[in-house]
Scaffold this motif. Structure first.
Motif, PDB file in Angstrom:
ATOM      1  N   TYR A   1     -41.225  -0.254   0.964  1.00 20.65           N
ATOM      2  CA  TYR A   1     -41.747  -1.254   1.747  1.00 20.65           C
ATOM      3  C   TYR A   1     -41.170  -1.121   3.156  1.00 20.65           C
ATOM      4  O   TYR A   1     -41.371  -1.164   4.263  1.00 20.65           O
ATOM      5  CB  TYR A   1     -42.321  -2.556   1.395  1.00 20.65           C
ATOM      6  CG  TYR A   1     -42.483  -3.597   2.222  1.00 20.65           C
ATOM      7  CD1 TYR A   1     -43.885  -3.604   2.893  1.00 20.65           C
ATOM      8  CD2 TYR A   1     -41.487  -4.285   2.687  1.00 20.65           C
ATOM      9  CE1 TYR A   1     -44.333  -4.326   3.894  1.00 20.65           C
ATOM     10  CE2 TYR A   1     -41.943  -5.508   3.634  1.00 20.65           C
ATOM     11  CZ  TYR A   1     -43.236  -5.314   4.322  1.00 20.65           C
ATOM     12  OH  TYR A   1     -43.625  -6.221   5.272  1.00 20.65           O
ATOM     13  N   TYR A   2     -39.638  -1.498   3.014  1.00 22.87           N
ATOM     14  CA  TYR A   2     -38.962  -1.658   4.208  1.00 22.87           C
ATOM     15  C   TYR A   2     -38.452  -0.408   4.794  1.00 22.87           C
ATOM     16  O   TYR A   2     -38.367  -0.447   6.032  1.00 22.87           O
ATOM     17  CB  TYR A   2     -37.702  -2.555   3.889  1.00 22.87           C
ATOM     18  CG  TYR A   2     -38.012  -4.092   3.557  1.00 22.87           C
ATOM     19  CD1 TYR A   2     -38.165  -4.661   4.782  1.00 22.87           C
ATOM     20  CD2 TYR A   2     -37.639  -4.657   2.401  1.00 22.87           C
ATOM     21  CE1 TYR A   2     -38.560  -6.087   4.692  1.00 22.87           C
ATOM     22  CE2 TYR A   2     -38.101  -5.922   2.189  1.00 22.87           C
ATOM     23  CZ  TYR A   2     -38.214  -6.838   3.575  1.00 22.87           C
ATOM     24  OH  TYR A   2     -38.518  -8.016   3.333  1.00 22.87           O
ATOM     25  N   THR A   3     -38.568   0.686   3.952  1.00 24.56           N
ATOM     26  CA  THR A   3     -38.220   1.945   4.538  1.00 24.56           C
ATOM     27  C   THR A   3     -39.308   2.348   5.487  1.00 24.56           C
ATOM     28  O   THR A   3     -39.117   2.787   6.660  1.00 24.56           O
ATOM     29  CB  THR A   3     -38.042   3.033   3.380  1.00 24.56           C
ATOM     30  OG1 THR A   3     -36.823   2.564   2.824  1.00 24.56           O
ATOM     31  CG2 THR A   3     -38.016   4.410   4.135  1.00 24.56           C
ATOM     32  N   ASP A   4     -40.505   2.204   4.988  1.00 27.74           N
ATOM     33  CA  ASP A   4     -41.917   2.531   5.856  1.00 27.74           C
ATOM     34  C   ASP A   4     -42.062   1.537   7.012  1.00 27.74           C
ATOM     35  O   ASP A   4     -42.448   1.940   7.948  1.00 27.74           O
ATOM     36  CB  ASP A   4     -43.176   2.490   4.891  1.00 27.74           C
ATOM     37  CG  ASP A   4     -43.075   3.586   3.789  1.00 27.74           C
ATOM     38  OD1 ASP A   4     -42.273   4.356   3.834  1.00 27.74           O
ATOM     39  OD2 ASP A   4     -43.959   3.437   2.857  1.00 27.74           O
TER      40      ASP A   4
ATOM     41  N   LEU B   1     -33.959  -7.471   8.093  1.00 25.75           N
ATOM     42  CA  LEU B   1     -35.249  -7.984   7.303  1.00 25.75           C
ATOM     43  C   LEU B   1     -34.963  -8.251   6.005  1.00 25.75           C
ATOM     44  O   LEU B   1     -34.435  -7.451   5.203  1.00 25.75           O
ATOM     45  CB  LEU B   1     -36.193  -6.801   7.570  1.00 25.75           C
ATOM     46  CG  LEU B   1     -36.479  -6.236   9.038  1.00 25.75           C
ATOM     47  CD1 LEU B   1     -37.726  -5.457   8.728  1.00 25.75           C
ATOM     48  CD2 LEU B   1     -36.752  -7.304  10.018  1.00 25.75           C
ATOM     49  N   ILE B   2     -35.264  -9.530   5.544  1.00 22.07           N
ATOM     50  CA  ILE B   2     -35.441  -9.810   4.181  1.00 22.07           C
ATOM     51  C   ILE B   2     -36.534 -10.742   3.995  1.00 22.07           C
ATOM     52  O   ILE B   2     -37.287 -11.464   4.862  1.00 22.07           O
ATOM     53  CB  ILE B   2     -34.048 -10.982   4.045  1.00 22.07           C
ATOM     54  CG1 ILE B   2     -32.814 -10.403   4.671  1.00 22.07           C
ATOM     55  CG2 ILE B   2     -33.982 -11.638   2.736  1.00 22.07           C
ATOM     56  CD1 ILE B   2     -31.598 -11.309   4.433  1.00 22.07           C
ATOM     57  N   LYS B   3     -37.129 -10.453   2.655  1.00 21.47           N
ATOM     58  CA  LYS B   3     -38.282 -10.973   2.260  1.00 21.47           C
ATOM     59  C   LYS B   3     -38.505 -12.525   2.493  1.00 21.47           C
ATOM     60  O   LYS B   3     -39.370 -13.100   3.008  1.00 21.47           O
ATOM     61  CB  LYS B   3     -38.454 -10.380   0.896  1.00 21.47           C
ATOM     62  CG  LYS B   3     -40.009 -11.297   0.230  1.00 21.47           C
ATOM     63  CD  LYS B   3     -40.379 -10.650  -1.181  1.00 21.47           C
ATOM     64  CE  LYS B   3     -41.565 -11.157  -1.762  1.00 21.47           C
ATOM     65  NZ  LYS B   3     -41.702 -10.643  -2.950  1.00 21.47           N
ATOM     66  N   SER B   4     -37.576 -13.099   1.947  1.00 24.49           N
ATOM     67  CA  SER B   4     -37.421 -14.703   1.907  1.00 24.49           C
ATOM     68  C   SER B   4     -36.113 -15.371   1.698  1.00 24.49           C
ATOM     69  O   SER B   4     -34.999 -14.600   1.318  1.00 24.49           O
ATOM     70  CB  SER B   4     -38.199 -15.442   0.793  1.00 24.49           C
ATOM     71  OG  SER B   4     -37.787 -15.114  -0.452  1.00 24.49           O
ATOM     72  N   ILE B   5     -35.610 -16.511   2.239  1.00 24.32           N
ATOM     73  CA  ILE B   5     -34.575 -17.148   2.206  1.00 24.32           C
ATOM     74  C   ILE B   5     -33.916 -17.031   0.617  1.00 24.32           C
ATOM     75  O   ILE B   5     -32.641 -16.736   0.314  1.00 24.32           O
ATOM     76  CB  ILE B   5     -34.431 -18.436   2.510  1.00 24.32           C
ATOM     77  CG1 ILE B   5     -34.754 -18.271   3.989  1.00 24.32           C
ATOM     78  CG2 ILE B   5     -33.205 -19.245   2.385  1.00 24.32           C
ATOM     79  CD1 ILE B   5     -35.217 -19.904   4.767  1.00 24.32           C
ATOM     80  N   SER B   6     -34.825 -17.268  -0.424  1.00 22.26           N
ATOM     81  CA  SER B   6     -34.238 -17.222  -1.747  1.00 22.26           C
ATOM     82  C   SER B   6     -33.855 -15.807  -2.200  1.00 22.26           C
ATOM     83  O   SER B   6     -32.818 -15.664  -3.250  1.00 22.26           O
ATOM     84  CB  SER B   6     -35.368 -17.686  -2.854  1.00 22.26           C
ATOM     85  OG  SER B   6     -36.456 -16.651  -2.657  1.00 22.26           O
TER      86      SER B   6
END
Length: 519
Positions: free
Chosen positions: A43-46, A92-97
């Motif tokens: 996902y992040y690569t794209d 970029l990070i999905k969430s703080i957790s």
């Protein structure tokens, strides 16, 4: 004469290309999580490659490890290292957790990245740390993530306890002499079991644990510990291990429910469970009992070499984390040394530190703190109180309790108005008031429980105690004060042989040189 002014209109400036990285993490090694792990990387690569003005640096990913301790996350540490080298502009990070479940580590990393000019975008919370005002929002969210991690840990511990109560054998690693081929049950490894039997018999034959360790090293007997070295404490621990008679004492250690999660030796703080015949025995019970009696007798005869001092268990190596121990040479000169360095200087560069210099550093640190209490301690308390208020407002459990209290209080007020207006008789009002009072008492007790469990409240109280100690302490300290030291200092971290860091009660940390420059 009027000045000749030429207006130069602005021109569009193409923004610089941002070097963007992403960080992913999953919490376990289950198939679903591993699928999520792979999906996140894709996902992040794209996303980054298809975004105008973004150049993909790398996707950093940690798989199947805990998020409560940063020192266990190799790719996270690699990400920070690349940021320090100036390779990354945005993360970029999905969430703080996924970033950290520890408020202190989370904020420390974010502040470092901010100083490096690296912004972090948390997608789920829609928070971009490119602006300073978002730091408080991150504090709230990361605190909630920390509470979630504590809850998960408590549930896991409860599950372990239920299994121990039922007598189900639980172990994570096989002791020397055993293997766990199926990951659950211990089976004897005969080549190692022979050495275990020799150790027990050698001890009964009059050999000391030091002599046994020396013989194991001389024979170059392999073990799985670092460097494969046998030492006295390890031999003594093996000789007292009930696993070798086929029994299991569960919960010799326990995990504290505070951050970071730390394993501690159980000295009676939590229940232990002794389960007999959980696996095949290497040593007979008769031999084992004889060894235990002999260990006890020798321990009673052996004079204690440990002298408790104010620094005992408070001096920590900043390089490897080992506890420092006290050494007194023949001339009476006293120093403190990292345990790992003492065993093998190659393993840790932090050498010996004179005790007098540690005492002197505390005196200087206290005098500076006394002069600057309003600059160092009071602002810290104010910031933590503001953070606590925000967290309490952002805590779903606290919000629910406060709303319920407000609703019950409103009901009580309305009933009072109805009674005053003569619309309700006294008996009906009394019954309703009693019901609401009981409900309010229960809700307020729940609110007190939530407040008591808040680490920030504990830290504020500890900081306030530190402020009071300094305010009422001597105006100038001329020599080391043991009582003041024990009350103020949680630990001393030795960063090098010339610099230490005092961690005060409440979390404030202050550096001090062991020898002041120019003196």
């Amino acid at each position: 004469m009027a000045a000749n002014v030429t207006v130069i209109p602005p021109r569009a400036v193409r923004p610089d290309t941002l070097r963007v990285a992403a960080y992913c993490r999953v919490s376990s090694d289950s198939a679903d999580q591993l699928h999520s792990y792979a999906a996140q990387i894709q996902y992040y690569t794209d996303l980054i490659q298809n975004h105008d003005g973004w150049d993909l640096v790398d996707v950093y990913a940690d798989e199947g490890i805990t998020g409560t301790r940063m020192d266990k996350r190799e790719d996270f540490n690699r990400l920070l290292a690349d940021c320090r080298k100036g390779k990354i502009d945005k993360v970029l990070i999905k969430s703080i957790s996924r970033f950290a479940r520890n408020t202190r580590d989370c904020l420390a990393s974010l502040r470092e990245l901010f100083r490096l000019g690296v912004s972090v975008l948390f997608e789920k919370e829609n928070i971009d740390t490119g602006t300073l005002t978002t730091e408080l929002m991150v504090s709230v969210s990361s605190s909630l993530a920390q509470q979630e991690s504590v809850s998960i840990s408590q549930n896991q511990q409860m599950s372990y306890q239920r299994r121990m109560e039922r007598g189900e054998f639980i172990t994570c690693t096989a002791p020397y002499g055993y293997r766990m081929p199926d990951g659950k049950n211990l089976v004897i490894e005969e080549s190692e079991a022979r050495e275990v039997r020799w150790m027990f018999q050698a001890y009964l034959d009059g050999n000391s644990v030091k002599r046994i360790a020396e013989e194991m090293n001389r024979k170059e007997v392999h073990n799985s510990w670092k460097r494969g070295v046998w030492y006295e404490r390890l031999i003594r621990k093996m000789l007292s291990n009930e696993k070798y008679v086929g029994d299991s004492l569960c919960q010799k250690t326990y995990t504290a429910n505070t951050f970071p999660f730390v394993k501690k030796t159980n000295h009676g703080e939590v229940d232990q469970y002794y389960i007999e015949n959980t696996h095949p025995a290497i040593i007979s019970r008769e031999t084992f009992d004889k060894v235990q009696n002999l260990l006890k007798k020798r321990a009673e005869r052996r004079p204690s070499s440990r002298q408790r001092t104010p620094l005992s268990l408070k001096v920590i190596c900043g390089n490897c984390g080992s506890v420092y121990m006290r050494r007194v040479n023949k001339s009476g000169h006293t120093t403190w040394v990292c345990r790992k360095h003492d065993r093998n200087a190659i393993d840790c560069p932090n050498g010996r530190v004179p005790e007098t210099e540690l005492y002197g550093a505390f005196v200087r640190m206290y005098n500076k703190l006394k002069r600057n209490t309003g600059v160092v301690l009071l602002p810290a308390i104010k910031q933590m109180e503001e953070l606590r208020d925000v967290i309490q407002r952002g805590n779903p459990a606290m919000l629910a309790v406060n709303k319920a209290i407000a609703k019950a209080s409103e009901q009580s007020y309305n009933i009072s108005k109805l009674q005053t207006a003569g619309l309700l008789d006294t008996d009906a009002c009394t019954a309703k008031f009693n019901e609401i009072s009981a409900q309010l008492a229960k809700l307020r007790a729940e609110r007190r429980r939530l407040l008591e469990n808040d680490d920030i409240d504990d830290a504020i109280d500890a900081l306030q105690e530190t402020v009071d100690l300094v305010r009422h302490g001597p105006e100038r300290l001329m020599e080391f004060d043991e009582g003041l030291f024990l009350s103020l200092v949680e630990r001393i971290v030795v960063e090098s042989q010339t610099c230490v860091r005092f961690r005060l009660q409440g979390g404030i940390e202050l550096k001090e040189l062991l020898k002041e420059i120019g003196r």
